[in-house]
Design an enzyme around this catalytic site. Structure first.
Site, short mmCIF file in Angstrom:
data_model
loop_
_atom_site.label_atom_id
_atom_site.label_comp_id
_atom_site.label_asym_id
_atom_site.label_seq_id
_atom_site.Cartn_x
_atom_site.Cartn_y
_atom_site.Cartn_z
N LYS A 200 2.24 37.83 -29.86
CA LYS A 200 2.04 39.26 -29.59
C LYS A 200 3.36 39.94 -29.20
O LYS A 200 4.34 39.27 -28.87
CB LYS A 200 0.96 39.45 -28.53
C1 LIG Z 1 -4.86 37.99 -30.24
C2 LIG Z 1 -6.09 38.81 -30.27
C3 LIG Z 1 -7.10 38.69 -29.31
C4 LIG Z 1 -7.16 37.56 -28.33
O1 LIG Z 1 -6.08 37.49 -27.49
P1 LIG Z 1 -5.90 36.19 -26.55
O2 LIG Z 1 -4.88 36.64 -25.56
O3 LIG Z 1 -5.43 35.10 -27.44
O4 LIG Z 1 -7.21 35.91 -25.94
C5 LIG Z 1 -8.14 39.61 -29.29
N1 LIG Z 1 -8.21 40.57 -30.23
C6 LIG Z 1 -7.29 40.70 -31.20
C7 LIG Z 1 -7.42 41.81 -32.19
C8 LIG Z 1 -6.21 39.81 -31.27
O5 LIG Z 1 -5.32 39.91 -32.26
#
Ligand SMILES: *Cc1c(COP(=O)(O)O)cnc(C)c1O
Length: 398
Positions: A200
């Protein structure tokens, strides 16, 4: 100097830097993050403590929300936000099928039912008209996702929520830098959930954050993130702490560690620069790929800021004479890592078997899934790598 040994098979003539793979989403970790993690380890306090508190304050100020609660994932953030709305069995939550499974899984964790509404064919965000059509007397929550970092139409969702008495939880996993219609993502909805997963835009390895202006809900989320205890360990073990605590609910083990917050604090400080790099790479892609049979990502509207988390292109298979999977394989053969965002949630086995979802129910999301390929994008990516991706696309699609 002799080139490094190849770790992948190359076909035909390749540019001179053919031996290095272009990673899909390499994290950008600087010396400040590394030094702060070392300082945290040396401090003797590894779990939730002063660095988490500092990260929460800095993050709340960054998005302009009254409260920020750090947790160990966006999934946890979404789950706790749903709990804070008080939903349960029989209640419905409307979201997009074009998302990561976590967005829908947490609705089931909260005991409620996910309801999908199809996406807009241009923005690829959930379509406000489809949301309107999906509302029933049991609808309680709208859960828009800012797909790829492009802010969803929050003005429309706020109008619908106000009219129908619904709460809004934003899945802002892709959108930490986003601005929707002049309002900072994280300051708009009842709850906004961010992901700090390794790929991210802001990473702590694993991690997440909920922001809200609701003081009582923030307190509930904080307690629920750590077993439902009325006082966290930092408040119990420090010199002026009080060893007693009460369990006020059967909470979860969702708290963030100081080791994670140590990384997050410095990622947050560098976020503006990292975002500028992403914007530049996307502009480079936009110019370099314009003549190919690809539909390039939509731009943010006036007054909005695109977080540029992903760069998904849609392949025109008829014009290109090849399938998306073939393009994917051929980029891979050239050492370029890609990804697909997303196989719509309603096409996954569990959702099909439990809810009877079938192909054809959300045709816009399905058409995007069939054609989409996300190209490498990260603040750590250099211009030579961007050129390599563009040149490979030209060679393959020419
Ligand atoms: C990465 C992601 C999540 C989950 O995030 P985590 O921190 O891994 O739990 C939820 N929604 C979307 C759209 C994502 O891309």
């Amino acid at each position: 100097m002799a080139p490094a040994p190849s770790r992948f098979r190359t076909i035909g003539p390749e540019p001179s830097d053919r031996y290095a793979r272009v990673p899909f989403a390499a994290p950008s970790i600087g010396p400040d993050e590394i030094a702060e993690v070392v300082a945290t380890l040396e401090s003797g306090w590894l779990s939730t403590g002063p660095r988490v508190a500092e990260f929460e304050l800095a993050f709340a100020e960054y998005v302009g929300a009254r409260h920020a609660v750090a947790v160990n994932s966006c999934t946890a953030a979404l789950h706790l936000s749903l709990i804070a709305t008080g939903i349960g069995s029989g209640d419905e939550v409307i979201t997009t099928p074009l998302t990561f499974c976590a967005t829908a899984n947490v609705v089931l964790h909260a005991g409620a039912t996910p309801v999908f509404a199809d996406i807009d064919p241009v923005s690829h965000n959930i379509d406000p008209a489809a949301v309107q059509a999906a509302i029933t007397p049991r609808t309680r929550v709208l859960m828009p996702v800012h797909y790829a970092g492009l802010p969803a139409d929050m003005t429309a969702f706020q109008r619908i929520a106000e009219l129908r008495g619904l709460r809004i939880i934003e899945d802002a996993a892709h959108c930490v830098e986003g601005v929707a219609n002049r309002l900072k993502v994280g300051s708009i909805a009842d709850f906004t959930c961010f992901s700090f997963y390794a790929t991210k835009n802001l990473t702590t390895g694993e991690g997440g954050m909920v922001t809200t202006n609701d003081t009582a809900a923030a307190a509930l989320i904080r307690a629920a993130s750590l077993h439902g205890m009325s006082r966290d360990a930092w408040a119990r073990y420090t010199p002026n702490g009080n060893a007693h605590y009460d369990v006020v609910m059967p909470g979860f083990k969702y708290n963030m560690m100081d080791i994670q917050a140590a990384i997050g604090l410095h990622q947050l400080a560098r976020l503006r620069r990292m975002h500028a790099r992403r914007v530049a790479i996307c502009a480079h892609y936009d110019a370099g790929l314009a003549t190919l049979p690809l539909r390039l990502p939509a731009q943010a509207r006036e007054g909005s800021v695109h977080a540029r988390h992903l760069y998904p292109v849609l392949l025109d298979s008829a014009a290109a004479g090849m399938s998306r999977d073939e393009l994917n394989d051929r980029l891979r053969d050239r050492g370029i890592s890609t990804s697909i965002h997303f196989r719509p949630v309603h096409l996954h086995q569990y959702y099909q078997e439990r809810f009877g979802f079938r192909r054809g129910m959300f045709p816009v999301a399905e058409a995007v899934y069939d054609a989409t390929l996300s190209l490498p994008l990260s603040a750590a990516m250099d211009d030579a790598s961007v050129d390599r991706v563009i040149n490979a696309c030209h060679d393959i699609l020419r």
